[in-house]
Design an enzyme around this catalytic site. Structure first.
Site, PDB file in Angstrom:
ATOM      1  N   ALA A 199       2.588 -29.352  -5.504  1.00  0.00           N
ATOM      2  CA  ALA A 199       2.537 -30.537  -4.911  1.00  0.00           C
ATOM      3  C   ALA A 199       1.228 -30.692  -3.970  1.00  0.00           C
ATOM      4  O   ALA A 199       0.796 -31.737  -3.947  1.00  0.00           O
ATOM      5  CB  ALA A 199       3.926 -30.402  -3.813  1.00  0.00           C
ATOM      6  N   PHE A 200       0.839 -29.673  -3.468  1.00  0.00           N
ATOM      7  CA  PHE A 200      -0.340 -29.525  -2.759  1.00  0.00           C
ATOM      8  C   PHE A 200      -1.610 -29.821  -3.581  1.00  0.00           C
ATOM      9  O   PHE A 200      -2.383 -30.533  -3.198  1.00  0.00           O
ATOM     10  CB  PHE A 200      -0.706 -28.117  -2.295  1.00  0.00           C
ATOM     11  CG  PHE A 200      -0.150 -27.909  -0.679  1.00  0.00           C
ATOM     12  CD1 PHE A 200       1.070 -27.984  -0.524  1.00  0.00           C
ATOM     13  CD2 PHE A 200      -0.806 -27.698   0.514  1.00  0.00           C
ATOM     14  CE1 PHE A 200       1.965 -27.735   0.570  1.00  0.00           C
ATOM     15  CE2 PHE A 200      -0.315 -27.708   1.616  1.00  0.00           C
ATOM     16  CZ  PHE A 200       1.030 -27.646   1.678  1.00  0.00           C
ATOM     17  N   CYS A 229       3.696 -31.600 -15.589  1.00  0.00           N
ATOM     18  CA  CYS A 229       4.363 -30.787 -14.528  1.00  0.00           C
ATOM     19  C   CYS A 229       4.299 -31.437 -13.000  1.00  0.00           C
ATOM     20  O   CYS A 229       5.054 -31.479 -12.378  1.00  0.00           O
ATOM     21  CB  CYS A 229       4.009 -29.084 -14.242  1.00  0.00           C
ATOM     22  SG  CYS A 229       4.715 -28.377 -15.754  1.00  0.00           S
TER      23      CYS A 229
END
Ligand code: NAD
Ligand code: UGA
Length: 480
Positions: free
Chosen positions: A232-233, A283
Site C-alpha cells: 500500500a505504501f 498485487c
C-alpha cells in the site's frame, strides 16, 4: 522436541507460480543440503518448469535459468505429487494465488482464500510428525488463525495423534523483473510467529545467505499486515507522484524535476517516485482492495477511504491519458491507427496482469481505433486474452479497418508497428524504446502525428526535431 536443533532436510512449496518457483530455486541454490520440492495442481505449469528448453519456463526472470541449471534435478524438484511432498516435508510453504473474490460477500475487494484453504486441508490430512507451515502467499491479517483452526481440527488429527503443526508468516517482497536479485539480496526477511523454535528453524534456513541483521521477527499479525502495508505504501507513492504529474502539466513544472527534488530529501528517498500510466501488476491493486475491505470490516471506514483513494488516482491517471490521446487526435480516433509500445505492466517481465496497457488499449478500442501493439516479451496469445471482446487481426496488411472498428494486431518490431499510424503511445519503459531512431520511424507515421510518452523515457528533442508532436506525461514545458 527442540526444533532449533533439528536440521531441516526436506521442504516443499505448494504453488509453482511467480513466487513459488523463483523463491524455491534461490533457497535450493543457497541450501545445497536441503531437498526442495515445488508442487502444483497445474500439470501444464509443472511440465514447463521441468522443460529442458529453459526458454519455456513459465516465468521469465533474469538469472533464473542459471540457477535452475545448477539445482534442478539435484536438490530442486518440480512435480504434481502434492501429497507425497507434504508427507515428506518438515517445512511447507504455501505460495498459492490469493486473487480478489469475484462474487459473494466482499466481491471485488476481499481475498479469495479458497486455494489457501484447499492446501491447508491437504496438509492437515497428509502431513506427518511435526510440520512447520509457512504462509508465503500475501494474506489478509489473521489468516494464520484460520490455518491453525483447520490444522488443529479433530477431523484431521484423530487418526494420527503424533501430528503437530506450527504456523509462521513469511511474506515475500520480490518484485517481478528483479526477482532473483531481490531474493538473493533482500532488504529484509520477515518471520512472524508464536513458536520461537519454529521461527528459529526458518531463520536458520535464511541465514545460509541472508545477513542476520536483515531478518526481522514479529508476531503473526504484524507480519501479515506488514506485507499489505508495504504494498500500500509503495503504491501510494506512485499515486502521489502521478497526482503531481497532472499538476505539473497545468503549471509549467516538470514532474521529472519535481520527483528528483523531492527524492533528494533522505526522509522521502528517491525510489518509487517515477510517474507513469499508473501501477499495474498482480498485487498492488488486489492488496490495497484487501486492506480497504479489512479496514471497513473492522469499522475503520475513514482509513479504508484513505487507501481507496490510492486506487482511484491510479484509475484516473489511466483514464486521463486515454482522454488526452483522443483530444490531441482531434477528438476522434475512430478508424485511426495507433501504435501501442509496450504491453507488460513494467519492463523486464512478460507479465501483463493489471497492466495499464490493457485498460488504456480497451478505452482506445472502444472509440473504434485500430491498434498496432508491440512488446518485446509479451506473446500475442496473452494479449488476445487480455483484450477479449475486441477483434484480433492476424494479417492486417489487407485489413480494411474502416469496416472493422475497435480491432488490433500484433507487430513484432516497432518499425512495422508504426507504419501509417497517427500516434505512438509508449506505455512500458522497455530499453528498446529509449533509443528509438526517430528519424527513421517518423517517415512511417501519417501526418500530423503524435507521440505520447507516458513513461518519460524518450529523447524529446529527437522526437520533435523529426516533425512529430510530443506529449510527455507531467511535462508542463509543453504548455509554453
Ligand atoms: P501464481 O498465480 O503465479 O501461482 C500460484 C500457483 O498456485 C498456480 O500455479 C496455481 O496452479 C497454484 N495452486 C493454486 N491452488 C493450489 C492448490 N490447492 N494446490 C497446489 N497448487 C495450487 O501466483 P503468484 O504470483 O506466485 O502469487 C502467489 C502469492 O504470492 C499471492 O498471494 C501473491 O499475492 C503473493 N506475491 C506475489 C508476488 C508477485 O510478484 N507475483 C510477489 C510477492 C507476493
Ligand atoms: C510489487 C512490490 O514492489 C514488491 O515488493 C511486492 O512483493 C510485489 O509487488 C507483490 O506483492 O506482488 P511488482 O508489482 O512486481 O512488485 O513490481 P513494481 O516494481 O513494484 O511495479 C509495480 C507497478 O508500479 C508497475 O506497473 C510499475 O511500472 C509501477 N511503478 C513502479 C511506477 O509507475 N513508478 C515507480 O516509481 C515504480
Amino acid at each position: 522436541m527442540n526444533l532449533k536443533q533439528e536440521k531441516i532436510k526436506k521442504i516443499c512449496c505448494i504453488g509453482a507460480g511467480f513466487v513459488g518457483g523463483p523463491t524455491m530455486a534461490v533457497i535450493a541454490s543457497n541450501c545445497p543440503d536441503i531437498e526442495v520440492h515445488v508442487v502444483d495442481i497445474s500439470k501444464e505449469r509443472i511440465e514447463k518448469w521441468n522443460s529442458k528448453d529453459l526458454s519455456k519456463l513459465p516465468v521469465y526472470e533474469k538469472g533464473l535459468d542459471e540457477i535452475l541449471r545448477k539445482t534442478r534435478g539435484i536438490n530442486l524438484f518440480f512435480s504434481t505429487d502434492i501429497d507425497l511432498a507434504i508427507e515428506q516435508s518438515q517445512m511447507i510453504f504455501i505460495s498459492v494465488n490469493t486473487p480478489v473474490k469475484k462474487t459473494g460477500i466482499g466481491a471485488g475487494q476481499m481475498s479469495d482464500l479458497r486455494y489457501v484453504e484447499a492446501c491447508t486441508r491437504r496438509i492437515s490430512e497428509k502431513a506427518k510428525g511435526h510440520t512447520i507451515v509457512v504462509e508465503k502467499s500475501t494474506l489478509p491479517v489473521r489468516t494464520a488463525h484460520t490455518i491453525k483452526s483447520i490444522l488443529s481440527s479433530k477431523n484431521s488429527l484423530n487418526n494420527k495423534k503424533d501430528k503437530t503443526f506450527s504456523v509462521l508468516s513469511n511474506p515475500e517482497f520480490l518484485a517481478e523483473g528483479t526477482a532473483i536479485n531481490d531474493l538473493q539480496n533482500p532488504d529484509r526477511v520477515l518471520i512472524g510467529g508464536e513458536d520461537i523454535n519454529s521461527m528459529m528453524v526458518l531463520e536458520n534456513l535464511y541465514l545460509n545467505w541472508v545477513p542476520a541483521n536483515k531478518i526481522i521477527r514479529t508476531n503473526l499479525w504484524s507480519s501479515e499486515l506488514s506485507k499489505l502495508a508495504s504494498n500500500a505504501f509503495l503504491a501510494q507513492r506512485i499515486s502521489s507522484i502521478n497526482s503531481i504529474s497532472a499538476f505539473c502539466e497545468v503549471t509549467g513544472a516538470d514532474v521529472g524535476e519535481v520527483s528528483k527534488a523531492i527524492g533528494k530529501d533522505h526522509r522521502i528517498g528517491s525510489r518509487f517516485l517515477k510517474s507513469g500510466p499508473g501501477f499495474g501488476g498482480s498485487c498492488f491493486k488486489k492488496d490495497i482492495l484487501n486492506l480497504v475491505y479489512l479496514c471497513n470490516y473492522f469499522g475503520l471506514k475513514e482509513v479504508g477511504d484513505y487507501w481507496q483513494e490510492v486506487i482511484n488516482i491510479n484509475d484516473w491517471q489511466q483514464d486521463r491519458i486515454y482522454k488526452i490521446i483522443v483530444d490531441k487526435l482531434f477528438g476522434n480516433i475512430s478508424c485511426k491507427q495507433i501504435a501501442i509500445f509496450g504491453f507488460s505492466f513494467k519492463s523486464g517481465t512478460n507479465d501483463t496482469r493489471e497492466s495499464p496497457s490493457i485498460s488504456i488499449s480497451k478505452k482506445l478500442l472502444s472509440e473504434g481505433a485500430f491498434l498496432k501493439i508491440h512488446d518485446p516479451k509479451v506473446k500475442t496469445s496473452q494479449i488476445v486474452n487480455d483484450l477479449a471482446g475486441y477483434n484480433f487481426v492476424e494479417n492486417y496488411i489487407n485489413h480494411d479497418q474502416s469496416k472493422n472498428q475497435g480491432s488490433w494486431t500484433f507487430s513484432s518490431d516497432i518499425f512495422t508497428a508504426s507504419k501509417d499510424v497517427d500516434a505512438i503511445v509508449v506505455l512500458t519503459e522497455w530499453d528498446e524504446y529509449k533509443n528509438i531512431n526517430w528519424e527513421k520511424i517518423s517517415i512511417n507515421l501519417r501526418k500530423p502525428s503524435w507521440v505520447f510518452d507516458t513513461r518519460g523515457i524518450l529523447d524529446s528533442s529527437s522526437v520533435k526535431k523529426n516533425g512529430l508532436n510530443l506529449w510527455k506525461l507531467g511535462d508542463g514545458n509543453l504548455i509554453k
